[in-house]
Design a protein around this motif. Structure first.
Motif, PDB file in Angstrom:
ATOM      1  N   PRO A 187       0.825  -1.223   0.000  1.00  0.00           N
ATOM      2  CA  PRO A 187       0.000   0.000   0.000  1.00  0.00           C
ATOM      3  C   PRO A 187       0.855   1.267   0.000  1.00  0.00           C
ATOM      4  O   PRO A 187       0.383   2.326  -0.403  1.00  0.00           O
ATOM      5  N   TRP A 188       2.104   1.149   0.449  1.00  0.00           N
ATOM      6  CA  TRP A 188       2.963   2.325   0.507  1.00  0.00           C
ATOM      7  C   TRP A 188       3.276   2.879  -0.885  1.00  0.00           C
ATOM      8  O   TRP A 188       3.736   4.011  -1.016  1.00  0.00           O
ATOM      9  N   GLN A 189       3.003   2.106  -1.939  1.00  0.00           N
ATOM     10  CA  GLN A 189       3.194   2.608  -3.298  1.00  0.00           C
ATOM     11  C   GLN A 189       2.219   3.730  -3.619  1.00  0.00           C
ATOM     12  O   GLN A 189       2.397   4.451  -4.591  1.00  0.00           O
ATOM     13  N   GLN A 190       1.178   3.857  -2.808  1.00  0.00           N
ATOM     14  CA  GLN A 190       0.154   4.882  -3.037  1.00  0.00           C
ATOM     15  C   GLN A 190       0.367   6.120  -2.158  1.00  0.00           C
ATOM     16  O   GLN A 190      -0.534   6.956  -2.039  1.00  0.00           O
ATOM     17  N   ILE A 195       4.045  11.114   3.381  1.00  0.00           N
ATOM     18  CA  ILE A 195       3.507  10.769   4.707  1.00  0.00           C
ATOM     19  C   ILE A 195       2.036  10.415   4.722  1.00  0.00           C
ATOM     20  O   ILE A 195       1.519   9.999   5.755  1.00  0.00           O
ATOM     21  N   TYR A 196       1.315  10.557   3.609  1.00  0.00           N
ATOM     22  CA  TYR A 196      -0.126  10.326   3.612  1.00  0.00           C
ATOM     23  C   TYR A 196      -0.475   9.061   2.829  1.00  0.00           C
ATOM     24  O   TYR A 196       0.049   8.821   1.739  1.00  0.00           O
ATOM     25  N   LEU A 197      -1.404   8.299   3.356  1.00  0.00           N
ATOM     26  CA  LEU A 197      -1.980   7.181   2.635  1.00  0.00           C
ATOM     27  C   LEU A 197      -3.494   7.353   2.691  1.00  0.00           C
ATOM     28  O   LEU A 197      -4.141   7.030   3.690  1.00  0.00           O
ATOM     29  N   GLY A 198      -4.050   7.920   1.623  1.00  0.00           N
ATOM     30  CA  GLY A 198      -5.478   8.198   1.611  1.00  0.00           C
ATOM     31  C   GLY A 198      -5.851   9.022   0.392  1.00  0.00           C
ATOM     32  O   GLY A 198      -5.025   9.304  -0.479  1.00  0.00           O
TER      33      GLY A 198
END
Length: 281
Positions: A187-190, A195-198
């Motif tokens: 998911p860190w690819q997004q 610093i944001y995942l969303g």
């Protein structure tokens, strides 16, 4: 490159990782892992955190932490610092155990909680250390799936609630969900802005929390306290739509996007209403 900002506020969800210095192991044996989990329980208790998932590898670990107060840095300093003291004393070493600062990603809970929880417990499978998540003792999978008693440091209710209302059914669906995710990408690819995942709306929501003085009204109540008031309550209680939207957002239970959807406006309109209300406070 400048280090990304640490954004801390009540109700924040983080995917936290820390690695061994020079890629060295941070756990030499099971006694070390057990000691780390004991310290994690101590940290969760001291800082009033919720730990939704964890996985202890050989040279790094993953945590999925939700904070009830702006305490991530303070808690991580205690956790990593106390473990370093233990590890060096136990193994007759000196110096750093961890490589620099811990890394934390600010996560949109409703969109990524389940996906990240799955990604974290599948780490040993991706590393080909075990054939299935069930075979790795040092993650939250076995407790969440119902194979062993729940860890004292772990909160499973939010994960399981995403699958069913009854625990047995939810645990079985969770097992299937994890099994079906063995080939998922990170998911860190997004990530956005390091610093944001969303979503873009989530990023905008987080930017509202970067002001130097955060209103105490922005602090949500703990989950174990009274449930959130419905958005209709705020619409009926206050005279103007802007005030209703600001008060709903300040309750801590709704994002800018959720408030906007209810009132039929964009998240940016809600953001402006919140900022205007703050100036009047």
């Amino acid at each position: 490159m400048a280090r990304p900002l640490r954004i801390e506020f009540a109700g924040a969800l983080y995917h936290v990782t820390a690695r061994g210095n020079a890629q060295a192991d941070i756990f030499d044996d099971d006694a070390d892992r057990q000691q780390f989990l004991s310290l994690l329980l101590n940290t969760v208790t001291r800082c009033d955190w919720y730990c939704h998932a964890y996985c202890l590898m050989d040279n790094h670990y993953h945590l999925l932490i939700e904070t009830s107060t702006p305490s991530l840095s303070r808690g991580m300093k205690f956790l990593n610092g106390t473990y370093t003291q233990y590890f060096n004393r136990q193994h007759h070493r000196v110096g750093h155990v961890f490589q620099g600062r811990f890394k934390s990603i600010l996560v949109q809970k409703d969109a990524y909680l389940l996906e990240l929880a799955r990604y974290i417990v599948l780490n040993p499978v991706r590393a080909q250390m075990v054939r299935s998540a069930k075979d790795w003792r040092w993650s939250s999978y076995r407790a969440t799936a119902g194979y062993v008693d729940n860890d004292a440091c772990l909160t499973t209710d939010w994960i399981l609630a995403g699958f069913a209302k009854t625990r047995n059914v939810a645990q079985q669906r969770y097992r299937n969900f994890v099994r079906d995710g063995e080939g998922q990408s990170s998911p860190w690819q997004q990530l956005k802005n390091q610093i944001y995942l969303g979503s873009d709306e989530f990023v905008d929501d987080m930017q509202c929390k970067l002001r130097p003085e955060q209103s105490l009204k922005d602090i949500p109540k703990k989950h174990k306290q009274a449930p959130a008031k419905p958005l209709a309550y705020f619409a009926e209680k206050y005279k103007t739509r802007n005030t209703s939207m600001a008060q709903a957002y300040w309750s801590g239970h709704y994002t800018l996007e959720q408030v906007g959807d209810y009132f039929g406006v964009s998240y940016a309109t809600v953001s402006r209403a919140v900022k205007l209300a703050e100036k009047r406070e």
